[in-house]
Scaffold this motif. Structure first.
Motif, PDB file in Angstrom:
ATOM      1  N   ILE A  59       5.193 -46.479  44.197  1.00 26.62           N
ATOM      2  CA  ILE A  59       4.623 -46.252  45.537  1.00 26.62           C
ATOM      3  C   ILE A  59       5.192 -47.221  46.572  1.00 26.62           C
ATOM      4  N   GLY A  60       5.458 -48.451  46.146  1.00 27.47           N
ATOM      5  CA  GLY A  60       6.111 -49.428  47.019  1.00 27.47           C
ATOM      6  C   GLY A  60       5.290 -49.806  48.234  1.00 27.47           C
ATOM      7  N   ASN A  61       5.984 -50.120  49.306  1.00 31.10           N
ATOM      8  CA  ASN A  61       5.314 -50.678  50.487  1.00 31.10           C
ATOM      9  C   ASN A  61       4.802 -49.643  51.481  1.00 31.10           C
ATOM     10  N   SER A  62       4.648 -48.409  51.032  1.00 28.91           N
ATOM     11  CA  SER A  62       4.048 -47.408  51.923  1.00 28.91           C
ATOM     12  C   SER A  62       2.549 -47.675  52.091  1.00 28.91           C
ATOM     13  N   VAL A  63       1.981 -48.481  51.184  1.00 39.49           N
ATOM     14  CA  VAL A  63       0.597 -48.941  51.335  1.00 39.49           C
ATOM     15  C   VAL A  63       0.581 -50.458  51.137  1.00 39.49           C
ATOM     16  N   GLN A  64      -0.568 -51.071  51.405  1.00 36.72           N
ATOM     17  CA  GLN A  64      -0.732 -52.492  51.116  1.00 36.72           C
ATOM     18  C   GLN A  64      -1.392 -52.658  49.751  1.00 36.72           C
ATOM     19  N   TRP A  65      -1.107 -53.787  49.133  1.00 42.43           N
ATOM     20  CA  TRP A  65      -1.615 -54.056  47.784  1.00 42.43           C
ATOM     21  C   TRP A  65      -2.450 -55.329  47.794  1.00 42.43           C
ATOM     22  N   HIS A  66      -3.690 -55.188  47.326  1.00 42.01           N
ATOM     23  CA  HIS A  66      -4.572 -56.350  47.231  1.00 42.01           C
ATOM     24  C   HIS A  66      -4.851 -56.664  45.770  1.00 42.01           C
ATOM     25  N   CYS A  67      -4.753 -57.921  45.404  1.00 44.28           N
ATOM     26  CA  CYS A  67      -5.181 -58.354  44.077  1.00 44.28           C
ATOM     27  C   CYS A  67      -6.689 -58.583  44.123  1.00 44.28           C
ATOM     28  N   ILE A  68      -7.436 -57.795  43.319  1.00 48.80           N
ATOM     29  CA  ILE A  68      -8.897 -57.917  43.336  1.00 48.80           C
ATOM     30  C   ILE A  68      -9.445 -58.363  41.980  1.00 48.80           C
ATOM     31  N   GLY A  69      -8.554 -58.637  41.026  1.00 48.72           N
ATOM     32  CA  GLY A  69      -8.994 -59.110  39.713  1.00 48.72           C
ATOM     33  C   GLY A  69      -8.683 -60.583  39.549  1.00 48.72           C
ATOM     34  N   HIS A  70      -9.293 -61.185  38.556  1.00 50.70           N
ATOM     35  CA  HIS A  70      -9.035 -62.595  38.277  1.00 50.70           C
ATOM     36  C   HIS A  70      -7.553 -62.775  37.968  1.00 50.70           C
ATOM     37  N   LEU A  71      -6.923 -63.717  38.649  1.00 52.16           N
ATOM     38  CA  LEU A  71      -5.476 -63.903  38.509  1.00 52.16           C
ATOM     39  C   LEU A  71      -5.187 -65.138  37.662  1.00 52.16           C
ATOM     40  N   GLN A  72      -4.447 -64.931  36.572  1.00 53.10           N
ATOM     41  CA  GLN A  72      -4.059 -66.066  35.729  1.00 53.10           C
ATOM     42  C   GLN A  72      -2.797 -66.704  36.285  1.00 53.10           C
ATOM     43  N   LYS A  73      -2.705 -68.010  36.093  1.00 53.80           N
ATOM     44  CA  LYS A  73      -1.582 -68.741  36.697  1.00 53.80           C
ATOM     45  C   LYS A  73      -0.226 -68.241  36.202  1.00 53.80           C
ATOM     46  N   ASN A  74      -0.181 -67.826  34.941  1.00 53.73           N
ATOM     47  CA  ASN A  74       1.117 -67.365  34.417  1.00 53.73           C
ATOM     48  C   ASN A  74       1.514 -65.979  34.940  1.00 53.73           C
ATOM     49  N   LYS A  75       0.623 -65.347  35.725  1.00 53.59           N
ATOM     50  CA  LYS A  75       0.953 -64.041  36.310  1.00 53.59           C
ATOM     51  C   LYS A  75       1.294 -64.151  37.794  1.00 53.59           C
ATOM     52  N   VAL A  76       1.209 -65.375  38.313  1.00 51.95           N
ATOM     53  CA  VAL A  76       1.339 -65.540  39.767  1.00 51.95           C
ATOM     54  C   VAL A  76       2.739 -65.184  40.257  1.00 51.95           C
ATOM     55  N   LYS A  77       3.743 -65.539  39.462  1.00 52.91           N
ATOM     56  CA  LYS A  77       5.127 -65.275  39.867  1.00 52.91           C
ATOM     57  C   LYS A  77       5.321 -63.780  40.155  1.00 52.91           C
ATOM     58  N   ASN A  78       4.866 -62.938  39.246  1.00 48.44           N
ATOM     59  CA  ASN A  78       4.986 -61.491  39.471  1.00 48.44           C
ATOM     60  C   ASN A  78       4.038 -61.021  40.565  1.00 48.44           C
ATOM     61  N   ALA A  79       2.857 -61.610  40.610  1.00 50.99           N
ATOM     62  CA  ALA A  79       1.839 -61.177  41.569  1.00 50.99           C
ATOM     63  C   ALA A  79       2.314 -61.364  43.013  1.00 50.99           C
ATOM     64  N   VAL A  80       2.930 -62.500  43.301  1.00 50.02           N
ATOM     65  CA  VAL A  80       3.278 -62.768  44.705  1.00 50.02           C
ATOM     66  C   VAL A  80       4.383 -61.839  45.209  1.00 50.02           C
ATOM     67  N   ALA A  81       5.145 -61.262  44.276  1.00 52.15           N
ATOM     68  CA  ALA A  81       6.192 -60.316  44.675  1.00 52.15           C
ATOM     69  C   ALA A  81       5.605 -58.961  45.063  1.00 52.15           C
ATOM     70  N   ILE A  82       4.394 -58.666  44.575  1.00 52.09           N
ATOM     71  CA  ILE A  82       3.780 -57.351  44.796  1.00 52.09           C
ATOM     72  C   ILE A  82       2.745 -57.388  45.919  1.00 52.09           C
ATOM     73  N   PHE A  83       1.840 -58.359  45.847  1.00 52.85           N
ATOM     74  CA  PHE A  83       0.620 -58.269  46.647  1.00 52.85           C
ATOM     75  C   PHE A  83       0.806 -58.716  48.097  1.00 52.85           C
TER      76      PHE A  83
END
Ligand SMILES: *Cc1c(COP(=O)(O)O)cnc(C)c1O
Length: 227
Positions: A59-83
């Motif tokens: 879907i990409g950037n045609s919408v905005q993406w919010h992280c609404i679940g508990h975020l583990q530190k080892n997932k942050v690298k991937n998370a910041v590229a998406i959200f």
């Protein structure tokens, strides 16, 4: 049963002006997300980075993406590229990791502090009394921008029972706003789900997160909460 895009249209039509809908994706298949977007959804909320990645890849950037679940530190690298926003920051360690990873990719991440408004032992989120100090520390991070608060609140049987938890979150929100911290813009109050969003709006929410009310009770087969 009404369809996903009709549900989104109806909810968007009911929301007072200035309120945003986050569609809580909860492992729904891409066709369902596409139907929600067709109905007018502009923000998708994801609980798990891995599921967010799969949906984002299509879907990409045609919408905005919010992280609404508990975020583990080892997932942050991937998370910041998406959200586009992380609604669930509840420790300075997590905020610092988001800051560090955002620096590497030249991004400033809007975040909300998740408040454990029911002070529940098994729930994520900062207890209300810890939010001010956490906000003060986050304000010092150049690549993280604090923009408000989020809360879930305890599971209740009647929507009205959620009101005290929304109210205390609103009070903390006002407190932080009054601190007038440099670089902090207290703009968003994310509270309320399918059963409680009307009450949440009465208590000042301007972001509501809705899953069941859009997709129905049925969860995707194999949706894995441990991801
Ligand atoms: C699942 C979820 C929602 C949506 O809940 P519904 O009751 O399905 O509307 C909202 N916020 C968070 C953080 C969730 O995990």
């Amino acid at each position: 049963m009404s369809s996903v895009n009709e549900n989104v249209r109806r909810i968007l039509g009911e929301l007072p002006p200035g309120r945003q809908l986050v569609v809580a994706a909860k492992g729904q298949p891409l066709e369902q997300l596409a139907a929600a977007i067709e109905g007018g959804a502009r923000i998708i909320g994801e609980n798990y980075v891995q599921e967010a990645q799969k949906a984002f890849d299509v879907i990409g950037n045609s919408v905005q993406w919010h992280c609404i679940g508990h975020l583990q530190k080892n997932k942050v690298k991937n998370a910041v590229a998406i959200f586009d926003m992380i609604e669930t920051v509840d420790s300075i360690e997590l905020a610092r990791e988001i800051d560090r990873r955002c620096k590497q990719i030249g991004k400033v991440m809007p975040v909300l502090i998740e408040v454990n408004s029911g002070r529940e032992a098994n729930k994520s989120g900062a207890p209300p009394e810890d939010v001010a100090i956490l906000a003060t520390e986050i304000a010092k991070l150049a690549n993280v921008r604090l923009m408000g608060l989020m809360t879930m609140g305890p599971t209740v049987s009647q929507p009205e029972e959620s009101r005290p938890y929304f109210r205390i979150t609103r009070q903390v929100f006002e407190e932080i706003a009054k601190l007038d911290l440099p670089g902090v813009t207290m703009k968003y109050l994310s509270m309320g789900m399918t059963n409680s969003y009307q009450v949440a709006i009465e208590e000042g929410a301007n972001i509501v997160r809705i899953g069941t009310g859009i997709f129905g009770e049925q969860r995707r087969e194999g949706a894995n909460p441990s991801l």
